[in-house]
Scaffold this active site. Structure first.
Site, PDB file in Angstrom:
ATOM      1  N   LYS A 269       0.854  -1.191   0.000  1.00  0.00           N
ATOM      2  CA  LYS A 269       0.000   0.000   0.000  1.00  0.00           C
ATOM      3  C   LYS A 269       0.887   1.237   0.000  1.00  0.00           C
ATOM      4  O   LYS A 269       1.634   1.482   0.946  1.00  0.00           O
ATOM      5  CB  LYS A 269      -0.923  -0.001   1.214  1.00  0.00           C
ATOM      6  CG  LYS A 269      -1.889   1.166   1.253  1.00  0.00           C
ATOM      7  CD  LYS A 269      -2.821   1.045   2.456  1.00  0.00           C
ATOM      8  CE  LYS A 269      -3.792   2.204   2.535  1.00  0.00           C
ATOM      9  NZ  LYS A 269      -4.682   2.094   3.721  1.00  0.00           N
TER      10      LYS A 269
ATOM     11  N   LYS B 206      -2.216  -1.634  -3.757  1.00  0.00           N
ATOM     12  CA  LYS B 206      -3.017  -0.412  -3.745  1.00  0.00           C
ATOM     13  C   LYS B 206      -2.095   0.802  -3.829  1.00  0.00           C
ATOM     14  O   LYS B 206      -1.156   0.893  -3.029  1.00  0.00           O
ATOM     15  CB  LYS B 206      -3.841  -0.359  -2.456  1.00  0.00           C
ATOM     16  CG  LYS B 206      -4.725   0.862  -2.311  1.00  0.00           C
ATOM     17  CD  LYS B 206      -5.496   0.832  -0.990  1.00  0.00           C
ATOM     18  CE  LYS B 206      -6.397   2.060  -0.867  1.00  0.00           C
ATOM     19  NZ  LYS B 206      -7.110   2.097   0.429  1.00  0.00           N
TER      20      LYS B 206
END
Length: 326
Positions: free
Chosen positions: A196, A249
């Site tokens: 992330k 992400k």
């Protein structure tokens, strides 16, 4: 004319039937996970101004939304909670009657077959907006792990099928796995936000989830967008600690990372098609600059081609309708 030798690649593109015969990558309803923003209150359906078509929904409006989701053929939803009250440690995240827990119960009672993925983080529940416990202006790693484990256990007790921790604390997977196992939830998988990045693409999400940090930023725990090999180190740790899925992400600017993760690990890879990616497409489409359907389908197909097995996307309902048109 001089005799030429070359490959005739166009033989396999000459008509729609031929192109379908040799198609390599497919996008289908089963690939999609639809995020939902559940807010405390009654008769609330707040449009998110920066994300056209996305709403904050109270529990009494959630039932109709879930009915539509199931009817469209979506198999899984990702729940984010927006509480009325916040505090320094995010108590609402692990309260047995927290908003995510109550939404989970409602969904599982109404549609037991719909998979509930619970976002396991603290930022929407803390008054400072960070994803862990703070001391001064520092986000403390180890004290945050216990709170995250408590949150995961409470979500599993409420009926969540999958725990999806998004906080990026070191050791969060092992702490949550140990907590779930000790509470009798050995069967509940962890869909880790393994990779992330501290991305500018999250802007609209901050409005939707009301979880923006009140000071500083998240760069001390989310990854530097310039780093590639670090992603493998992060994912390796999560695999070793017991992750069952690996999320990358954002997705659109990180296709190379999706492919790296897919090539490196024998686990399902999940691309998160984040809010900024969604909002850019919506804005361009509303201005008549692009064909929304064509661009969305091409973008998500690209994420599948890059190596994602599943895609978390706010486009999911539209995609299901478009797939039905074929």
């Amino acid at each position: 004319m001089t005799e030429l030798y070359f490959q005739r690649h166009r033989r396999l593109r000459q008509n729609a039937a031929m192109r379908a015969l040799v198609k390599e990558t497919y996008l289908q309803k089963e690939d999609l996970i639809y995020p939902l923003f559940i807010i405390e209150g009654k008769n609330v359906k707040n449009p998110v101004s920066s994300m056209p078509g996305v709403f904050q929904l109270s529990l009494d409006n959630l039932a109709a939304e879930v009915d539509e989701i199931v009817e469209l053929g979506i198999r899984a939803v990702l729940l984010f909670g927006i509480p009325k009250e916040k505090d320094a440690v995010g108590t609402g995240a692990f309260h047995d009657h927290g908003i995510v827990q109550e939404a989970t119960r409602l969904i599982k009672e109404r549609h037991p077959e719909l998979l509930v993925v619970a976002d396991t983080c603290l930022c929407e529940f803390t008054d400072h907006g960070h994803c862990g416990v703070i001391e001064g202006d520092q986000v403390l790693n180890d004290p945050s792990l216990d709170v995250l484990a408590r949150t995961a256990i409470s979500q599993a007790k409420a009926g969540a099928d999958i725990i999806a921790p998004s906080n990026m604390m070191d050791g969060f997977v092992t702490a949550i796995r140990a907590g779930l196992d000790s509470a009798g939830f050995q069967h509940i998988p962890i869909m880790s936000y393994a990779v992330k990045y501290a991305s500018s693409y999250y802007g609209p999400f901050r409005e939707a989830a009301e979880g923006a940090p009140q000071f500083g930023d998240r760069k001390t725990y989310q990854m530097d967008p310039s780093n590639r090999m670090e992603a493998i180190r992060e994912a390796t740790s999560d695999v070793e600690e017991g992750a069952d899925f690996l999320i990358v992400k954002p997705a659109l600017a990180y296709m190379d990372i999706i492919r790296d993760v897919k090539n490196s690990f024998p686990l399902p890879v999940v691309a998160y098609n984040v809010s900024g990616e969604y909002s850019m497409v919506k804005a361009a489409a509303q201005n008549g600059w692009i064909d929304e359907k064509a661009v969305v389908m091409e973008t998500l197909l690209g994420m599948k081609r890059a190596g994602s097995d599943l895609i978390i996307t706010y486009h999911a309902k539209d995609v299901c309708r478009w797939l039905e048109e074929k």
